[in-house]
Design a protein around this motif. Sequence first.
Motif, PDB file in Angstrom:
ATOM      1  N   LYS A 247       0.910  -1.273   0.057  1.00 31.90           N
ATOM      2  CA  LYS A 247      -0.124  -0.024  -0.230  1.00 31.90           C
ATOM      3  C   LYS A 247       0.794   1.155   0.174  1.00 31.90           C
ATOM      4  N   TRP A 248       0.181   2.395  -0.308  1.00 34.68           N
ATOM      5  CA  TRP A 248       0.811   3.705  -0.286  1.00 34.68           C
ATOM      6  C   TRP A 248       0.592   4.074   0.971  1.00 34.68           C
ATOM      7  N   TYR A 249       1.896   4.993   1.763  1.00 30.35           N
ATOM      8  CA  TYR A 249       1.698   5.737   2.857  1.00 30.35           C
ATOM      9  C   TYR A 249       2.314   7.109   2.588  1.00 30.35           C
ATOM     10  N   MET A 250       1.570   8.313   2.933  1.00 26.76           N
ATOM     11  CA  MET A 250       2.300   9.442   3.070  1.00 26.76           C
ATOM     12  C   MET A 250       2.248   9.978   4.256  1.00 26.76           C
ATOM     13  N   TYR A 251       3.607  10.340   4.747  1.00 23.06           N
ATOM     14  CA  TYR A 251       3.917  10.772   6.177  1.00 23.06           C
ATOM     15  C   TYR A 251       4.083  12.253   5.980  1.00 23.06           C
ATOM     16  N   PHE A 252       3.843  13.245   6.928  1.00 26.02           N
ATOM     17  CA  PHE A 252       3.826  14.207   7.075  1.00 26.02           C
ATOM     18  C   PHE A 252       3.831  14.930   8.560  1.00 26.02           C
ATOM     19  N   ALA A 253       4.581  15.997   8.639  1.00 26.93           N
ATOM     20  CA  ALA A 253       4.383  16.552   9.988  1.00 26.93           C
ATOM     21  C   ALA A 253       3.479  17.764  10.039  1.00 26.93           C
ATOM     22  N   ALA A 254       2.520  18.021  10.940  1.00 24.63           N
ATOM     23  CA  ALA A 254       1.638  19.032  11.325  1.00 24.63           C
ATOM     24  C   ALA A 254       1.188  19.298  12.708  1.00 24.63           C
ATOM     25  N   ASP A 255       0.392  20.694  12.600  1.00 26.71           N
ATOM     26  CA  ASP A 255       0.212  21.008  14.018  1.00 26.71           C
ATOM     27  C   ASP A 255      -1.233  21.832  13.891  1.00 26.71           C
ATOM     28  N   ASP A 256      -1.755  22.342  14.821  1.00 24.98           N
ATOM     29  CA  ASP A 256      -2.929  23.243  14.766  1.00 24.98           C
ATOM     30  C   ASP A 256      -2.592  24.827  14.732  1.00 24.98           C
TER      31      ASP A 256
ATOM     32  N   ASP B  46      -1.724   3.214  -8.022  1.00 22.54           N
ATOM     33  CA  ASP B  46      -1.496   4.533  -8.331  1.00 22.54           C
ATOM     34  C   ASP B  46      -1.701   5.422  -7.283  1.00 22.54           C
ATOM     35  N   PRO B  47      -0.825   5.987  -6.680  1.00 20.77           N
ATOM     36  CA  PRO B  47      -1.034   7.058  -5.534  1.00 20.77           C
ATOM     37  C   PRO B  47      -1.863   8.091  -5.856  1.00 20.77           C
ATOM     38  N   THR B  48      -1.991   8.531  -7.363  1.00 17.33           N
ATOM     39  CA  THR B  48      -2.923   9.489  -7.569  1.00 17.33           C
ATOM     40  C   THR B  48      -4.088   9.117  -7.914  1.00 17.33           C
ATOM     41  N   GLN B  49      -4.581   8.106  -7.689  1.00 15.94           N
ATOM     42  CA  GLN B  49      -5.984   7.550  -7.569  1.00 15.94           C
ATOM     43  C   GLN B  49      -6.480   6.945  -6.535  1.00 15.94           C
ATOM     44  N   GLY B  50      -7.646   6.651  -6.449  1.00 16.56           N
ATOM     45  CA  GLY B  50      -8.215   6.016  -5.269  1.00 16.56           C
ATOM     46  C   GLY B  50      -8.522   6.915  -4.280  1.00 16.56           C
ATOM     47  N   GLU B  51      -8.655   6.333  -3.111  1.00 14.23           N
ATOM     48  CA  GLU B  51      -9.023   7.189  -1.822  1.00 14.23           C
ATOM     49  C   GLU B  51      -8.051   6.984  -0.755  1.00 14.23           C
ATOM     50  N   TRP B  52      -7.494   8.280  -0.314  1.00 13.84           N
ATOM     51  CA  TRP B  52      -6.656   8.246   0.937  1.00 13.84           C
ATOM     52  C   TRP B  52      -7.262   8.447   2.156  1.00 13.84           C
ATOM     53  N   THR B  53      -6.901   7.554   3.189  1.00 12.41           N
ATOM     54  CA  THR B  53      -7.514   7.374   4.314  1.00 12.41           C
ATOM     55  C   THR B  53      -6.643   7.817   5.510  1.00 12.41           C
ATOM     56  N   PHE B  54      -7.058   8.564   6.280  1.00 12.82           N
ATOM     57  CA  PHE B  54      -6.061   9.254   7.689  1.00 12.82           C
ATOM     58  C   PHE B  54      -6.062   8.068   8.489  1.00 12.82           C
ATOM     59  N   LYS B  55      -4.779   7.553   9.126  1.00  8.79           N
ATOM     60  CA  LYS B  55      -4.563   6.546   9.595  1.00  8.79           C
ATOM     61  C   LYS B  55      -4.057   7.032  11.268  1.00  8.79           C
TER      62      LYS B  55
END
Length: 336
Positions: free
Chosen positions: A95-104, A121-130
């Motif tokens: 599966k594809w995973y995209m990691y990122f740093a974020a805050d409020d 293809d990571p530009t297709q389909g649905e991304w789910t917040f894990k």
Amino acid sequence: MKKALLLAAFSLILSSAFAQTFTNPVLPGGADPWNIYKDGYYYYTNTSVHNLVIWKTKDLTELRSAERKVIWTPPPGTMYSKEIWAPELHFLRGKWYMYFAADDGKNDNHRMYVVENPSADPTQGEWTFKGQVGDETNQWAIDGTVFENKGQLYMLWSGWEGNKNGMQSIYIAKMSNPWTISGKRVRLSSPQYDWENNSGIGVRVNEGPEILKHKDKIFLIYSASGCWTDFYALGMLSASANADLMDSLSWTKSPKPVFSQNPENQIYAPGHNSFFKSPDGKEDWILYHANSHPGDGCGGKRAPRMQKFTWRKDGTPDFGVPLKDGVEMQKPSGSK
């Protein structure tokens, strides 16, 4: 007639030759450039601050004309809705995973997060917040990257030792799956040498860890000093692929930077890089951001650049010096 045919042929040869060259920067802006190659395509991303974006292309030198898609936007009012930094795209366990740093909106609350997509293809389909990816200390964390060695997944990131800013160090931890850290973190590197301690505001920085493998060696390339200074540069830790990577003593730190500013070529603050192979797999390339003028800082003036690198006889990478913008270079071998 013969002369016209010769001129036409010569023109065709020239245009073909020029088509196989490119110039830096490859985009007008974009900090923290990352890419991954899969099934004939390069998937590229960089810091977009407000969302996650992927560029899809067969040629990284053609990013300006590449397909570009926003793949995920955080819901407002969450702990991960603002200041989205240094996204990385990885294909793990099918599966594809995209990691990122974020805050409020408050930097003290920066943590690492990940989204998942089962599509080919990571530009297709649905991304789910894990959810958040963190160790038990739940301290400030940015610049996460994931790599695998001998079947074990590891995460690397830049973090604080405690609750207050003052020093960013590089940490490593084992993962039980692509979204879960399963053990204690271990500190691998903190600012040590003079070239790592340029900031001007009392903050010491090691960040942007990236893994480069070659034969039986693992190299951890990281960024040091404040990104707001011209002295932002790349450092290197080395370890054997057979060593205990969770033991800080397994890693050897290079006393000098391996890639730094080159005022002669008008390149300043080069850093936060990634690596890639040419389409035919024969060449190694580094992709990094830098500024074109001194004092440009770490805002929107940083732009992605790329250049080929080689290997020394001792097996260590030789990145050379940052090359001047606007100079034509040969595209990665195998580019079409």
